[in-house]
Design a protein around this motif. Structure first.
Motif, short mmCIF file in Angstrom:
data_model
loop_
_atom_site.label_atom_id
_atom_site.label_comp_id
_atom_site.label_asym_id
_atom_site.label_seq_id
_atom_site.Cartn_x
_atom_site.Cartn_y
_atom_site.Cartn_z
N ALA A 1 0.83 -1.20 0.00
CA ALA A 1 0.00 0.00 0.00
C ALA A 1 0.87 1.26 0.00
N ALA A 2 1.99 1.20 0.69
CA ALA A 2 2.89 2.35 0.76
C ALA A 2 3.47 2.70 -0.61
N GLU A 3 3.56 1.72 -1.49
CA GLU A 3 4.14 1.97 -2.82
C GLU A 3 3.32 2.96 -3.63
N GLY A 4 2.07 3.17 -3.26
CA GLY A 4 1.23 4.12 -3.99
C GLY A 4 1.33 5.54 -3.48
N VAL A 5 2.21 5.77 -2.53
CA VAL A 5 2.31 7.10 -1.90
C VAL A 5 3.52 7.86 -2.43
N ASN A 6 3.34 9.14 -2.68
CA ASN A 6 4.46 10.05 -2.99
C ASN A 6 4.32 11.26 -2.08
#
Length: 251
Positions: A158-163
């Motif tokens: 899920a963290a991979e979708g955060v910038n």
């Protein structure tokens, strides 16, 4: 010197110098390195030091669960939180770690601040329920109850979708030799995953964590933009951090 006296000396030296080197101590005390290592094993088993290759470092007092940590250096954590909250600019996206200092940061956010907060801490998200202008995204996954944060594969994915522009990272140890550490391997991995999603990472380090170490590495000091701490400027670890080129933001 009796073994008990030697161990007392080791603890006093560790408190003063924030580091023990087994081979140097063996020469100084006129005993074998095996004797010193045995002393360090016993001290570590009693929770009085953190053994590392070649010696030992101070053990972090911040490795208890959330309830236990809530009463540790409350004033210092508040100062760190207020200083760190000032790093969040209007309109930015910030990743806010879990832990008692992160909770204090959430409480310290000004009501007029318009920002997006991403967190893997349900407690942090709950604090921000009443914030009038903070948009909150909660990262799901397996709940690590000890620290009250989500970890594991689902959370990391899920963290991979955060910038984000900023990550406010909580750790249990900040030491010039071991870098940034924490007490759980999965939690350390999640912190690294979050750090990869932010342009800048700043460490939330109240004084009891400065000069201490825990079992699992999170990041080297070179990978963070700075350390926010209430530790005194004359603290030996704070001076070492400056010598290493780490920006220290006094709280």
């Amino acid at each position: 010197m009796l073994a008990a006296q030697r161990r007392d000396l080791l603890l006093a030296r560790l408190a003063a110098e924030k580091k023990l080197v087994a081979k140097d101590l063996a020469v100084e005390l006129g005993v074998s390195e095996d004797s010193v290592r045995r002393d360090l094993r016993e001290l570590a088993a009693a929770g009085l030091c953190q053994r590392v290759y070649g010696g030992a470092l101070p053990v972090s007092p911040a490795i208890g669960d959330l309830t236990a940590r809530a009463s540790v250096n409350v004033d210092g954590k508040l100062r760190v939180a207020v200083r760190a909250a000032g790093l969040i600019r209007p309109g930015t996206t910030v990743i806010l770690d879990g832990g008692t200092t992160a909770l204090a940061v959430a409480r310290a956010l000004p009501d007029e601040l318009r920002a997006t907060v991403v967190t893997h801490s349900p407690a942090v998200a709950a604090v921000l329920l009443d914030h009038p202008h903070a948009e909150v995204y909660l990262i799901g996954g397996r709940l690590f109850k000890h620290s009250g944060v989500t970890c594991g594969a689902a959370a990391a994915e899920a963290a991979e979708g955060v910038n984000a522009e900023l990550f406010l990272l909580g750790v249990t140890g900040v030491h010039p030799d071991t870098g940034l550490t924490t007490g759980d391997a999965d939690e350390a991995a999640m912190k690294r995953a979050l750090a990869r999603r932010a342009a800048d990472t700043y460490v939330l380090a109240s004084a009891e964590k400065v000069g201490a170490a825990s079992r699992f590495s999170v990041l080297p000091l070179a990978d963070v933009a700075g350390v926010v701490t209430d530790a005194a400027a004359e603290d030996p670890t704070v001076r070492r951090l400056g010598e290493l080129g780490v920006e220290v933001l006094p709280a």
